[in-house]
Design an enzyme around this catalytic site. Structure first.
Site, short mmCIF file in Angstrom:
data_model
loop_
_atom_site.label_atom_id
_atom_site.label_comp_id
_atom_site.label_asym_id
_atom_site.label_seq_id
_atom_site.Cartn_x
_atom_site.Cartn_y
_atom_site.Cartn_z
CG ASP A 1 -0.23 -0.15 2.54
OD1 ASP A 1 1.01 -0.22 2.55
OD2 ASP A 1 -0.91 -0.20 3.58
CG HIS A 2 3.24 2.51 3.26
ND1 HIS A 2 2.14 1.81 3.72
CD2 HIS A 2 3.57 3.37 4.25
CE1 HIS A 2 1.85 2.23 4.93
NE2 HIS A 2 2.70 3.17 5.28
CG ASP B 1 1.87 1.54 9.28
OD1 ASP B 1 2.51 1.93 8.29
OD2 ASP B 1 0.96 2.21 9.82
NE ARG C 1 1.91 9.78 12.48
CZ ARG C 1 2.60 8.66 12.75
NH1 ARG C 1 3.48 8.21 11.89
NH2 ARG C 1 2.43 8.06 13.90
CB SER D 1 10.09 6.89 13.93
OG SER D 1 11.11 7.04 12.98
NE ARG E 1 13.38 6.13 10.08
CZ ARG E 1 13.32 7.41 9.74
NH1 ARG E 1 14.37 8.02 9.28
NH2 ARG E 1 12.20 8.07 9.85
#
Ligand code: F3S
Length: 736
Positions: free
Chosen positions: A100-101, A165, A429, A624, A626
């Site tokens: 989807d991204h 996610d 966001r 975040s 990561r």
């Protein structure tokens, strides 16, 4: 006998285990002797060892047995490459991957999808073959956005899921939890939702109260009589946006609205099973929360949050004033509805009801207007039932069933970069540059209803509850309240078949990675510890001040290389400020004496067999969580990161990759280390939990400092270090 209800229609052989929750809770209740919140019931219901586990809410690390894992295509690349290093031939729990991204919005659904398939072919091929090989479900590009697909097919009350996610907590709308032993914030909803107020406004209000940090380390648990007036997909919207207040996850108790949704998505068996265990799917009477909030839905106004932060909450009635007072651009350029947050059948129906009213008065939208369906199922259903036509009739452009503008996959052409302008979305966001990479874009967040109405006014000062628009006949009109079905009266239309289940014969599947690819690369295992005391290591960089995961592994254009460790490592620490010269990405190569970029110098050391260390300041690795920020320094030959303090998740990530994460016992000792020092780390040969080490910092002038270092490794984590990484250890166990 035991009831056997499959977790998903797509996985007929994996069953819901409510009995384990019941059994675990019997043990936990005996130990804690107090009423439990719903979050506690579901989390403790999944404990690996309820008898011996430490249980202190908000403190203990819990060992949990999740029911499933969900990955999106951007993060799944490295996750699967790493999984392959673990030497297992099948996933331990049911897992799905969702494309989807990577789909960019340009002109509209079908064309944009085809373009994305061409651009990302090798990534999709890799994911399709790797999922087939290891027994994971694969949702093809065009299937929809991860969180909607999960809600439609996999989420169930009382489940525990881990996702790659931030908005995985969306599944809390169906009573499912996503990890940890956090604190619990209770939100008590009273009254009844109606008119222009929607579930979105509940979370916009909560964000305003709690702010972007207020949910950190906590599960937000909703309760109270007001729940009855929220649809299941509306509850999912609220849980989705819990991510915006930093919450670990958000959660609703099982109720008949969830049962309705389960029935509509052909999962009546789960609804009945949950009904029988509903005593475990709500909080105990008298359960205590770490913090409580009360919201009366009957009095809740629609809200608009933003710009630039999701917690700047303004009630609609005060918004015009706020726009004028703050000088926000009043003209609305683009209105965008949909996304994983707000693309349910109900959302689309209500938005269509507004569009129809406007059309009856001869109006098209003034602003550009885009619609992002969250799944192929919703897209096909609103096409069949007419909502899509109603939205297109007024000028709406239906985008692909994918993240698109929400993740910045938006080829926006209507304004120039740097030009101040306003957009409004029903997404979650809205921080600077999120949607269109233009830092001057003022992005506001509201319900799909408010966003749609605003599109007709083309002006942020419009209040659809009180203001009129002028129809094509020159006469003023006011919108009636939006309305729409919560669920499709004729049932969902599944649309195109976009799901690939794992094949029966997986042995013959070859995982597709082209050795010449610049986007994907198989991982080689990191070398185990050589057993030696490290001596004379150069300091790659002494980083000064803030060093977030973004400084360590930058995003933006680099995200393209998420599946290629060598290529993405070219961004390693390029944002960190060198304490020696106050500059970023300019450090002295201690062998050649020349200045160069951080990744280049690191690789030079590595290729000459020299391990190195990084010196860091306070809260190193915040931001975040990561994974690449830990993988890259390891790949480039780093041995230790030594800081005044770490952000907790990054510290753990470093340990997993076989790096030493060490801290100065006396934070002021940071000052004693000079960028040109060579260092020894004494005490590594007797590495043990709680046992300190010593950093010997040998200065260029011949003097030296002996500096005590602490670490937080436990036995298991020390074994990761010795094996070279946590995955190496798993691979060794898988072989044994
Ligand atoms: Fe995708 Fe945006 Fe949701 S990026 S997963 S639609 S938050």
């Amino acid at each position: 006998g035991a009831t056997k209800v499959p977790m998903s229609l797509l996985e007929p052989n994996a069953y819901i285990n409510y009995q384990r929750i019941e059994d675990n809770l019997a043990i936990v209740r005996e130990r804690l002797k107090r009423p439990l919140t719903l979050s506690e019931k579901i989390v403790y219901g999944h404990l690996d060892d309820p008898v011996n586990q430490d249980i202190e809410r908000g403190t203990s690390y819990l060992k949990l047995r999740p029911d499933r894992v969900a990955c999106q295509d951007a993060t799944a690349q490295m996750a699967i490459l790493q999984f392959m290093s673990a030497g297992m031939d099948t996933a331990a729990v049911p897992t799905t991957v969702h494309c989807d991204h990577l789909i960019e919005a340009q002109v509209g659904g079908a064309k944009d999808l085809q373009r994305a398939i061409n651009i990302n072919r090798e990534v999709y091929d890799f994911l399709a073959t790797a999922t087939a090989k290891y027994g994971l479900g694969f949702w093809k590009p065009g299937s929809g956005i991860i969180h909607q697909i999960i809600l439609e097919n996999y989420a169930f009350p009382g489940g525990l899921m881990i996702g790659t996610d931030s908005h995985t907590p969306n599944a809390g709308g169906l009573g499912m939890v996503a990890c940890g032993c956090p604190k619990v914030i209770g939100v008590n909803l009273t009254g009844k939702i109606s008119g222009w107020t929607s579930p979105k406004d509940v979370i916009l209000k909560v964000a305003g109260i709690l702010t972007v940090k207020g949910g950190t380390g906590a599960i937000v648990e909703y309760k109270g009589p007001g729940l009855q007036s929220l649809s299941c997909t509306g509850m999912a919207t609220i849980c989705n946006m819990g991510a915006e207040i930093g919450a670990t996850t958000s959660l609703f108790p099982f109720n008949n609205r969830m049962a309705d949704y389960l029935n509509a998505t052909r999962r009546s068996e789960i609804a009945q099973y949950a009904q029988r265990f509903s005593h475990n799917l709500k909080a105990d009477e008298g359960a205590e929360y770490d913090h409580e909030i009360e919201i009366n839905l009957s009095e809740l106004e629609p809200h608009i949050n933003g710009p630039f932060t999701p917690d700047l909450a303004t009630p609609l009635s005060k918004f015009k004033n706020a726009v004028e007072k703050n000088g926000w651009p009043a003209e609305l350029k683009v209105a965008l509805i949909g996304s994983c947050t707000n693309s349910s059948y109900e959302d689309m129906s209500r938005a269509a009801s507004i569009a129809k009213q406007a059309k009856d008065h001869g109006l098209d939208t003034k602003s550009k207007f885009t619609v992002t369906p969250g799944s192929e199922q919703v897209r096909a259903t609103i096409e069949r039932d007419g909502q899509m036509a109603a939205l297109e009739n007024v000028g709406g452009v239906v985008l692909a069933n994918a993240c698109g503008p929400c993740i910045g996959q938006w080829d926006r052409r209507d304004v120039k970069k740097g030009e101040a302008n306003s957009i409004i979305t029903s997404y979650n966001r809205n921080f600077t540059g999120r949607n269109d990479a233009n830092p001057a874009t003022h992005a506001f967040v509201a319900s799909p209803d408010v966003v749609t109405a605003m599109a007709f006014a083309g002006d942020l000062r419009f209040n659809p509850l009180t203001d009129s628009l002028t129809g094509a006949d020159g006469k003023p009109f006011k919108f009636d309240d939006p309305s729409g079905n919560e669920l499709p009266p004729r049932g969902y239309d599944p649309g195109q078949d976009t799901f690939q289940p794992p094949p029966a014969d997986r042995a013959s599947v070859l995982v597709a990675v082209d050795p010449k690819s610049d986007r994907l690369q198989f991982l080689k295992p990191f070398a185990p510890w050589d057993g030696k005391t490290p001596t004379d290591l150069p300091i790659l960089i002494k980083a000064q001040g803030k060093c977030t995961t973004d400084h360590i592994s930058a995003g933006g254009p680099w995200l393209k290389y998420r599946g290629h460790l060598e290529n993405i490592s070219q961004n390693c620490l390029i944002g960190a400020i060198n304490a020696e010269n106050g500059e970023a990405n300019k450090i002295k190569n201690q062998i050649t004496g020349e200045y160069g970029g951080v990744p280049q110098v690191a690789a030079h050391y590595r290729d000459h067999g020299i391990k190195w260390v990084v010196i860091g300041d306070h809260n190193y690795g915040e931001g975040s969580s990561r994974e690449h920020a830990a993988l890259e320094p390891r790949f480039l030959g780093g041995l230790a990161i030594i800081t005044r303090s770490f952000a907790r998740i990054h510290e753990t990530n470093l340990k997993k990759q076989g790096m030493l994460a060490l801290t100065f016992i006396n934070p002021d000792d940071y000052e004693k280390v000079r960028p040109s020092d060579r260092v020894d780390i004494l005490g590594l040969e007797s590495f043990a939990p709680g046992k300190n080490m010593t950093l010997v910092a040998k200065h260029e002038d011949g003097t030296k400092d002996e500096i005590p270092l602490a670490h937080s490794f436990n036995e298991g984590q020390i074994a990761w270090f010795k094996a070279g990484s946590a995955l190496n250890l798993m691979a060794a166990k898988a072989k044994a």
